[in-house]
Each structure stands twice: as structure tokens, then as C-alpha cells.
Design an enzyme around this catalytic site. Sequence first.
Site, PDB file in Angstrom:
ATOM      1  N   ARG A 108       0.897  -0.843   0.120  1.00  0.00           N
ATOM      2  CA  ARG A 108      -0.006  -0.064  -0.090  1.00  0.00           C
ATOM      3  C   ARG A 108       0.947   1.112  -0.012  1.00  0.00           C
ATOM      4  O   ARG A 108       1.481   1.483   1.373  1.00  0.00           O
ATOM      5  CB  ARG A 108      -1.036  -0.163   1.121  1.00  0.00           C
ATOM      6  CG  ARG A 108      -1.929   1.124   0.785  1.00  0.00           C
ATOM      7  CD  ARG A 108      -2.492   1.062   2.696  1.00  0.00           C
ATOM      8  NE  ARG A 108      -3.321   2.581   2.852  1.00  0.00           N
ATOM      9  CZ  ARG A 108      -4.107   3.095   2.556  1.00  0.00           C
ATOM     10  NH1 ARG A 108      -4.938   2.333   1.891  1.00  0.00           N
ATOM     11  NH2 ARG A 108      -4.284   4.289   2.199  1.00  0.00           N
ATOM     12  N   HIS A 135      -6.911   1.062  -6.523  1.00  0.00           N
ATOM     13  CA  HIS A 135      -7.664   0.640  -5.776  1.00  0.00           C
ATOM     14  C   HIS A 135      -9.130  -0.747  -5.870  1.00  0.00           C
ATOM     15  O   HIS A 135      -9.482  -0.712  -5.275  1.00  0.00           O
ATOM     16  CB  HIS A 135      -7.979   1.625  -4.699  1.00  0.00           C
ATOM     17  CG  HIS A 135      -8.067   1.351  -3.400  1.00  0.00           C
ATOM     18  ND1 HIS A 135      -7.968   0.503  -3.012  1.00  0.00           N
ATOM     19  CD2 HIS A 135      -8.527   2.480  -2.232  1.00  0.00           C
ATOM     20  CE1 HIS A 135      -8.193   0.700  -1.504  1.00  0.00           C
ATOM     21  NE2 HIS A 135      -8.849   1.612  -1.071  1.00  0.00           N
ATOM     22  N   GLN A 138     -10.840  -2.677  -3.122  1.00  0.00           N
ATOM     23  CA  GLN A 138     -12.321  -1.591  -2.826  1.00  0.00           C
ATOM     24  C   GLN A 138     -13.338  -1.886  -3.410  1.00  0.00           C
ATOM     25  O   GLN A 138     -14.199  -1.468  -3.425  1.00  0.00           O
ATOM     26  CB  GLN A 138     -11.362  -0.050  -2.605  1.00  0.00           C
ATOM     27  CG  GLN A 138     -12.492   0.622  -2.046  1.00  0.00           C
ATOM     28  CD  GLN A 138     -12.804   0.840  -1.067  1.00  0.00           C
ATOM     29  OE1 GLN A 138     -12.251   0.609   0.306  1.00  0.00           O
ATOM     30  NE2 GLN A 138     -14.469   0.397  -0.490  1.00  0.00           N
ATOM     31  N   ASP A 236     -15.862  10.294  -2.696  1.00  0.00           N
ATOM     32  CA  ASP A 236     -14.343   9.995  -1.877  1.00  0.00           C
ATOM     33  C   ASP A 236     -13.808  11.387  -1.492  1.00  0.00           C
ATOM     34  O   ASP A 236     -13.960  12.579  -2.014  1.00  0.00           O
ATOM     35  CB  ASP A 236     -12.813   9.513  -2.263  1.00  0.00           C
ATOM     36  CG  ASP A 236     -11.831   8.815  -2.458  1.00  0.00           C
ATOM     37  OD1 ASP A 236     -13.042   8.651  -1.084  1.00  0.00           O
ATOM     38  OD2 ASP A 236     -11.118   8.088  -2.666  1.00  0.00           O
ATOM     39  N   CYS A 277     -15.701   5.142   0.428  1.00  0.00           N
ATOM     40  CA  CYS A 277     -14.191   4.378   1.021  1.00  0.00           C
ATOM     41  C   CYS A 277     -13.533   4.350   2.070  1.00  0.00           C
ATOM     42  O   CYS A 277     -13.043   3.822   2.410  1.00  0.00           O
ATOM     43  CB  CYS A 277     -13.034   4.007  -0.156  1.00  0.00           C
ATOM     44  SG  CYS A 277     -12.862   6.018  -0.709  1.00  0.00           S
ATOM     45  N   ARG A 322     -14.713  -5.087   2.894  1.00  0.00           N
ATOM     46  CA  ARG A 322     -13.251  -5.035   2.347  1.00  0.00           C
ATOM     47  C   ARG A 322     -12.777  -6.101   2.871  1.00  0.00           C
ATOM     48  O   ARG A 322     -11.513  -6.802   2.064  1.00  0.00           O
ATOM     49  CB  ARG A 322     -12.898  -3.962   2.601  1.00  0.00           C
ATOM     50  CG  ARG A 322     -11.361  -3.505   2.943  1.00  0.00           C
ATOM     51  CD  ARG A 322     -11.374  -2.571   1.045  1.00  0.00           C
ATOM     52  NE  ARG A 322      -9.618  -2.237   1.063  1.00  0.00           N
ATOM     53  CZ  ARG A 322      -8.980  -1.722   0.974  1.00  0.00           C
ATOM     54  NH1 ARG A 322      -9.291  -1.300   1.966  1.00  0.00           N
ATOM     55  NH2 ARG A 322      -7.668  -1.623   1.303  1.00  0.00           N
TER      56      ARG A 322
END
Length: 335
Positions: A108, A135, A138, A236, A277, A322
Site C-alpha cells: 500500500r 484501489h 476497494q 471520496d 471508501c 473489504r
Amino acid sequence: MPLNLSGKHFLTLLDFTPEQIHYLLDLSRDFKAMKRAGIPHRYLEGKNIVLLFEKTSTRTRCAFEVGAMDLGMGVTYLDPGSSQMGKKESIEDTARVLGRMYDGIEYRGFEQAVVEDLAANAGVPVWNGLTAQFHPTQALADILTMQEEFGPDLRGRKLAFFGQVGNTASSLLVICAKLGIDFVQVGPQADVPGNRTYRPELWEACQKLAAASGATLSVTDDIDEGIAGVDAVYTDVWVGMGQPAELWRDRIALLEPYRVTREVMAKAKPEAIFLHCLPSFHDTNTTIGAEIAEQFGVTEMEVEDAVFESDASRVFQEAENRMHTIKAVMYATLR
């Protein structure tokens, strides 16, 4: 019959067919059911994985750690100060060392090139926990959440992403194009200073995928046009982790018209859900939220608190999912 993804890297959803994506979603659903029923599923006992974090996170770390432990694996977490990767040791050398000790590597961080370098040199599956470009875990969790709401076949459903293009929006664009889900980006026009848009090569690739799946992909700065007939409304944060704080002034001016409010949600389908997210700046109960309120007088940013806390909100279900999609990816590539 299960698909064989053993040994495959998970870097971007562009690398997976619609059938493979559905397989991962089906696995995620099964793992979620087992978790809730208290059924042990330590299918990968004896294996070990390492988590390389150049960007800290709550959900990503916890999802990988709990998911791995549920599968019976050992986990090593390396935060930004615990590894020499890119400082005293190259990405390539780090990958070759860790690949001899671990069965899988999660990354990450920042550039997609780093996770690709790890994958090219590790000799074991590498998973993208987040980069500046994509991502993918996600996006899997987002689609699983939509499936739980609307059924497993989402062809013809519509998702609207409000705000500015980033890694999450790019991965949603890909998965919608692959699975036949209509996707609309609702935000400033491309020629607005400071605005980020989809890379032309990604947009073109996704249009070809959409032609095969029956999805439609579009971009608009008109909220009424973008929200019409929408099943899921997504947004987001306006300034991401690692980006300079100086961006806030311009981003607020640019994106405030695209805040997801009750008025916006009322224009979607009556059964529409809200997705995010996380983390979200929907109030002033964070250090950054309080600072932005003091500097700019903005108490709610990308989403109105009333929407975030509404019956339409699925953000915490999404966060739980997730973990299950990450578990599916690890299992499928390591079994």
C-alpha cells in the site's frame, strides 16, 4: 468449477476477466457467511504474508491482518519506518528477499510502478492494497455491497461517482466496464484548472470493455444529468493522503458544488444507496475536519452528514466487506 488463480498477482482489475471477478465476489460472499456463522476456515495454515505500508491505513491493515489470520496465516506488518525499501535497498532487492521468506506480499503506497516492480521480482503473489492509480480491493468490496443490495447480477444498474478522479474512481470504472454496470463520473469539466481526469489510455480501454459487457461509461458536470436513474451514489475525500495541505483551498472551491447532499440523493432512484471508501469528512469530529471548518467555514465536505448517517448509507457494511474481498483474493492466489 472453481477458477484457478493460484500464483496470480492482484495489481489491477484490468488483469482479471469478468468470470474471475465474479469468482472472487462469490468467494467473498462465502467467506462472509462462514465468518458470521462462526465456521473456521483456516485453509492456508502454515503460510505467512508481509504487509508493506508506505501509506498508513485503518481498514486496509485490519482487513489484511484479520483476513489472513482467519485463513490461518502468519502476518508481518512493516510500516513506513520499518523497512529499508527504496531507501537503503531497492524495490527489486526487497522483493527478492521477502519472496524467499513469505508466501505473499501486500503493498500500500504511492506509484503503481512500485507494486509492479515487487510483482516482477518477488516470485510470490503480490497484492495491491492501494496505489495512486488503482484501489482494486476497494472496488471489489463496493460491488459486493451492491450485490447484497440488488442481487448478484448488476448488469444495467448504475453507479455515479461524485467529485474528482482518483484511484478508487479508476478501479470502479474498470470493474463497472467489466461487469456491465453503467458508470457516470459527475464532477468538474476536464478543462477546469486543478481538475484530474481519467488517463486517456484507461478510458479507451474501459470503453472497449464496456462495449463487450453492455455497460455505458460517461462523464458530466451536470448533477441532474449524472444522478438520473442511479442505484449507487459514491464519493471520496477531496484531498488524499500524502497530498499537500495547500490543495484544500482550490479543491473546496472546485468540488463543493458536487457534495453529496440529501437533495442530490433525492434525485437518484428511491432505493439508491450511498457508498464511500472511508475515511470521510462528513463532520468536524476529526483534526482535519476541525481545521478545514476553522479555515474555510466548511463543516461538511464531500458528503453531508445527514446522508452519511442516513438509512441509504452502506459505508460500514462496505468497510466490513473489504475484509472479505481481501480474504478471497489471498485465498484464491495462495491456495
